[in-house]
Design a protein around this motif. Structure first.
Motif, PDB file in Angstrom:
ATOM      1  N   ASP A  69      28.555  -2.130  91.243  1.00 52.43           N
ATOM      2  CA  ASP A  69      27.753  -1.176  92.007  1.00 52.43           C
ATOM      3  C   ASP A  69      27.912  -1.391  93.503  1.00 52.43           C
ATOM      4  O   ASP A  69      28.105  -2.522  93.965  1.00 52.43           O
ATOM      5  CB  ASP A  69      26.270  -1.321  91.657  1.00 52.43           C
ATOM      6  CG  ASP A  69      25.974  -0.969  90.214  1.00 52.43           C
ATOM      7  OD1 ASP A  69      26.817  -0.311  89.576  1.00 52.43           O
ATOM      8  OD2 ASP A  69      24.892  -1.354  89.731  1.00 52.43           O
ATOM      9  N   ALA A  70      27.743  -0.313  94.263  1.00 54.35           N
ATOM     10  CA  ALA A  70      27.815  -0.425  95.723  1.00 54.35           C
ATOM     11  C   ALA A  70      26.639  -1.215  96.277  1.00 54.35           C
ATOM     12  O   ALA A  70      26.765  -1.901  97.295  1.00 54.35           O
ATOM     13  CB  ALA A  70      27.869   0.966  96.349  1.00 54.35           C
ATOM     14  N   HIS A  71      25.464  -1.129  95.626  1.00 53.02           N
ATOM     15  CA  HIS A  71      24.301  -1.827  96.174  1.00 53.02           C
ATOM     16  C   HIS A  71      24.354  -3.338  95.934  1.00 53.02           C
ATOM     17  O   HIS A  71      23.447  -4.065  96.349  1.00 53.02           O
ATOM     18  CB  HIS A  71      22.990  -1.230  95.644  1.00 53.02           C
ATOM     19  CG  HIS A  71      22.641  -1.561  94.233  1.00 53.02           C
ATOM     20  ND1 HIS A  71      22.854  -0.701  93.179  1.00 53.02           N
ATOM     21  CD2 HIS A  71      22.063  -2.652  93.686  1.00 53.02           C
ATOM     22  CE1 HIS A  71      22.419  -1.237  92.066  1.00 53.02           C
ATOM     23  NE2 HIS A  71      21.928  -2.430  92.340  1.00 53.02           N
ATOM     24  N   CYS A  72      25.435  -3.813  95.323  1.00 57.36           N
ATOM     25  CA  CYS A  72      25.592  -5.258  95.127  1.00 57.36           C
ATOM     26  C   CYS A  72      26.030  -5.970  96.407  1.00 57.36           C
ATOM     27  O   CYS A  72      26.005  -7.207  96.456  1.00 57.36           O
ATOM     28  CB  CYS A  72      26.602  -5.546  94.013  1.00 57.36           C
ATOM     29  SG  CYS A  72      25.977  -5.090  92.380  1.00 57.36           S
ATOM     30  N   GLY A  73      26.449  -5.245  97.437  1.00 63.49           N
ATOM     31  CA  GLY A  73      26.866  -5.875  98.684  1.00 63.49           C
ATOM     32  C   GLY A  73      27.409  -4.847  99.649  1.00 63.49           C
ATOM     33  O   GLY A  73      27.717  -3.712  99.275  1.00 63.49           O
ATOM     34  N   GLY A  74      27.521  -5.219 100.917  1.00 62.32           N
ATOM     35  CA  GLY A  74      28.026  -4.302 101.920  1.00 62.32           C
ATOM     36  C   GLY A  74      29.496  -3.992 101.728  1.00 62.32           C
ATOM     37  O   GLY A  74      30.257  -4.788 101.156  1.00 62.32           O
ATOM     38  N   ASN A  75      29.910  -2.838 102.201  1.00 61.88           N
ATOM     39  CA  ASN A  75      31.311  -2.442 102.110  1.00 61.88           C
ATOM     40  C   ASN A  75      32.180  -3.434 102.876  1.00 61.88           C
ATOM     41  O   ASN A  75      31.947  -3.714 104.051  1.00 61.88           O
ATOM     42  CB  ASN A  75      31.487  -1.040 102.687  1.00 61.88           C
ATOM     43  CG  ASN A  75      32.875  -0.492 102.480  1.00 61.88           C
ATOM     44  OD1 ASN A  75      33.481  -0.707 101.430  1.00 61.88           O
ATOM     45  ND2 ASN A  75      33.381   0.214 103.471  1.00 61.88           N
ATOM     46  N   GLY A  76      33.182  -3.999 102.212  1.00 57.17           N
ATOM     47  CA  GLY A  76      34.056  -4.987 102.835  1.00 57.17           C
ATOM     48  C   GLY A  76      33.570  -6.415 102.719  1.00 57.17           C
ATOM     49  O   GLY A  76      34.243  -7.340 103.185  1.00 57.17           O
ATOM     50  N   HIS A  92      33.278   0.040  98.712  1.00 55.63           N
ATOM     51  CA  HIS A  92      32.501   1.198  98.276  1.00 55.63           C
ATOM     52  C   HIS A  92      33.415   2.419  98.174  1.00 55.63           C
ATOM     53  O   HIS A  92      34.296   2.614  99.011  1.00 55.63           O
ATOM     54  CB  HIS A  92      31.389   1.502  99.272  1.00 55.63           C
ATOM     55  CG  HIS A  92      30.335   0.447  99.355  1.00 55.63           C
ATOM     56  ND1 HIS A  92      29.201   0.575 100.119  1.00 55.63           N
ATOM     57  CD2 HIS A  92      30.234  -0.780  98.764  1.00 55.63           C
ATOM     58  CE1 HIS A  92      28.450  -0.502 100.010  1.00 55.63           C
ATOM     59  NE2 HIS A  92      29.066  -1.349  99.186  1.00 55.63           N
ATOM     60  N   ILE A  93      33.189   3.239  97.153  1.00 55.60           N
ATOM     61  CA  ILE A  93      33.973   4.472  97.009  1.00 55.60           C
ATOM     62  C   ILE A  93      33.487   5.540  97.993  1.00 55.60           C
ATOM     63  O   ILE A  93      34.268   6.320  98.519  1.00 55.60           O
ATOM     64  CB  ILE A  93      33.884   5.006  95.564  1.00 55.60           C
ATOM     65  CG1 ILE A  93      34.350   3.941  94.570  1.00 55.60           C
ATOM     66  CG2 ILE A  93      34.745   6.263  95.400  1.00 55.60           C
ATOM     67  CD1 ILE A  93      35.768   3.484  94.787  1.00 55.60           C
ATOM     68  N   TYR A  94      32.162   5.554  98.253  1.00 56.35           N
ATOM     69  CA  TYR A  94      31.568   6.529  99.174  1.00 56.35           C
ATOM     70  C   TYR A  94      30.765   5.775 100.242  1.00 56.35           C
ATOM     71  O   TYR A  94      29.540   5.874 100.295  1.00 56.35           O
ATOM     72  CB  TYR A  94      30.658   7.492  98.414  1.00 56.35           C
ATOM     73  CG  TYR A  94      31.362   8.268  97.331  1.00 56.35           C
ATOM     74  CD1 TYR A  94      32.094   9.416  97.628  1.00 56.35           C
ATOM     75  CD2 TYR A  94      31.308   7.855  95.998  1.00 56.35           C
ATOM     76  CE1 TYR A  94      32.753  10.126  96.635  1.00 56.35           C
ATOM     77  CE2 TYR A  94      31.966   8.561  94.999  1.00 56.35           C
ATOM     78  CZ  TYR A  94      32.684   9.691  95.324  1.00 56.35           C
ATOM     79  OH  TYR A  94      33.332  10.396  94.340  1.00 56.35           O
ATOM     80  N   VAL A 118      28.767   3.212  93.609  1.00 53.00           N
ATOM     81  CA  VAL A 118      29.886   2.712  92.811  1.00 53.00           C
ATOM     82  C   VAL A 118      30.866   2.008  93.745  1.00 53.00           C
ATOM     83  O   VAL A 118      31.101   2.444  94.875  1.00 53.00           O
ATOM     84  CB  VAL A 118      30.572   3.870  92.034  1.00 53.00           C
ATOM     85  CG1 VAL A 118      31.083   4.943  92.982  1.00 53.00           C
ATOM     86  CG2 VAL A 118      31.690   3.353  91.151  1.00 53.00           C
ATOM     87  N   ALA A 119      31.407   0.885  93.277  1.00 55.27           N
ATOM     88  CA  ALA A 119      32.301   0.072  94.115  1.00 55.27           C
ATOM     89  C   ALA A 119      33.220  -0.746  93.224  1.00 55.27           C
ATOM     90  O   ALA A 119      32.980  -0.900  92.023  1.00 55.27           O
ATOM     91  CB  ALA A 119      31.484  -0.853  95.020  1.00 55.27           C
ATOM     92  N   ILE A 220      32.484   4.898  85.498  1.00 51.20           N
ATOM     93  CA  ILE A 220      33.512   4.162  86.231  1.00 51.20           C
ATOM     94  C   ILE A 220      34.166   5.065  87.272  1.00 51.20           C
ATOM     95  O   ILE A 220      34.317   6.270  87.063  1.00 51.20           O
ATOM     96  CB  ILE A 220      34.565   3.589  85.255  1.00 51.20           C
ATOM     97  CG1 ILE A 220      35.481   2.583  85.961  1.00 51.20           C
ATOM     98  CG2 ILE A 220      35.357   4.693  84.608  1.00 51.20           C
ATOM     99  CD1 ILE A 220      36.398   1.834  85.014  1.00 51.20           C
ATOM    100  N   GLY A 221      34.546   4.478  88.416  1.00 50.83           N
ATOM    101  CA  GLY A 221      34.967   5.285  89.550  1.00 50.83           C
ATOM    102  C   GLY A 221      36.451   5.586  89.659  1.00 50.83           C
ATOM    103  O   GLY A 221      36.898   6.043  90.718  1.00 50.83           O
TER     104      GLY A 221
END
Length: 381
Positions: A69-76, A92-94, A118-119, A220-221
């Motif tokens: 999931d994207a909320h599991c950590g910051g992008n990068g 992150h995908i978005y 989603v990530a 899944i993304g």
């Protein structure tokens, strides 16, 4: 008649766990990498000496990545395994849309927050790539009524319930009992294959019906990478049938015990191997910090429990404000309890490693003394 949802973070029962980083990843000079498998814990740097904990959803061997999931950590953000070995970075995908969602109080962002959550982890090296214990590798096409199963590293159990709603790449089931740290965990359809990742729980309150809790999943993304969704426009939500949600059973799979036993055995073997690798390092400071953190968390837990005793019991709640107040306290207590579990485990590991290291050093000193005595006797010195 009013309808209120916990829309912003989907954090009631399966958000990332934040805890002190009691052992810096850089402390491992030459990491002995463990395989990263579906259902394993993942840790991301949350800043300020903190890490957040989630679950690996799907291992994409062909592309050298794992989904979560994207909320599991910051992008990068850099990602670590359970042993604080750096394994890759979170993408992150978005990223723009998801960042906007986190900073918005507008309830229309609710469906968008789920679709943008989603990530994937891009592994640093193929040596980290493990297997998909729970779903296998095939990807499923879901339908309403399919029995959707999930696993989270926090609860460490397999729970299944039928898909009640499909809203684009998002699936909704009844409450399967997920918890903090389960976020990103695998979701699959029996007999079909992998669907996507667990996002969390969504509690919904209505003045004439009370509260229900649903579980939210994100597909899944892979398709999103090739054909991104247009999430800058409002996305239509859904109105749940309270009686339908409440009537659903939560089951498990016939092979649940076998899969979980195999995973526990593999995890124990990996932990023993990594512990052997680290016994040559100084552990006293790690152990002290782990014990201090444990003591601090126990104090926080008592404070929250005292506050809960002085709030209105849930079966007597008659307003949205009271429900929100109690839900926030319960969520904080869940976060503390799940964090305590991880810190307790870390403390036990450091205590065991320190004891083993002491035994090893005493054994080495004894052997050196015996060798010296034999040499002295042989040489007459």
């Amino acid at each position: 008649m009013s309808l209120t949802r916990a829309l912003r973070s989907i954090a009631v029962a399966a958000a990332a766990v934040t805890l002190p980083l009691v052992s810096a990843p850089a402390a491992v000079a030459e990491p002995a990498p463990a395989l990263v498998d579906q259902g394993d814990v993942l840790l991301t740097d949350a800043g300020g000496g903190q890490v957040s904990s989630c679950t690996i959803g799907y291992v994409d061997e062909a592309n050298g990545r794992a989904w979560t999931d994207a909320h599991c950590g910051g992008n990068g953000t850099e990602v670590y395994d359970a042993f604080y070995t750096p394994i890759g970075r979170l993408h992150h995908i978005y990223p723009d849309v998801f960042a906007a969602v986190q900073n918005s109080d507008d309830s229309r962002w609710g469906p968008v927050s789920r679709m943008s959550d989603v990530a994937f982890i891009e592994f640093y090296d193929s040596k980290f790539i493990g297997q998909n214990y729970f779903s296998g590798d095939p990807i499923a096409e879901p339908q309403v009524g399919d029995n959707l199963c999930t696993y989270g590293n926090r609860t460490q159990r397999i729970a299944c319930s039928p898909i009640l709603y499909l809203n684009g790449p998002v699936a909704i089931t009844a409450d399967v009992g997920s918890d903090h740290g389960d976020s990103g965990g695998p979701a699959w359809i029996e007999g079909k294959g992998y669907f996507g990742q667990l996002l969390g729980a969504d509690w919904i309150w209505r003045s004439d019906q009370g509260k229900i809790t649903t579980t939210v999943f994100r597909q899944i993304g892979n398709n999103d990478l090739a054909n991104p969704l247009d999430l800058h426009q409002p996305v239509e939500g859904y109105e749940p049938d309270f009686d339908l949600v409440r009537s659903q059973n939560v089951t498990t799979t016939a092979d649940a015990d076998r899969i979980l036993n195999e995973k526990r055995q593999r995890d124990a073997e990996e932990q023993e191997r990594v512990e052997r690798h680290r016994r040559g390092e100084p552990l006293e400071e790690d152990l002290r910090r782990a014990r201090d953190t444990k003591s601090e968390l126990e104090g926080r837990k008592k404070d929250v429990e005292d506050k809960l005793e002085n709030t209105t019991p849930e079966d007597q709640i008659d307003s949205e404000d009271k429900l929100t107040e109690r839900a926030e306290l319960e969520r904080e207590l869940e976060e503390i309890n799940s964090t305590l579990e991880i810190v307790n485990e870390q403390t036990e590991i450091y205590e065991r490693m320190s004891t083993d290291k002491g035994d090893y050093e005493r054994s080495e000193r004894s052997e050196r003394s015996e060798r010296k005595s034999i040499i002295s006797w042989l040489t007459g010195r």
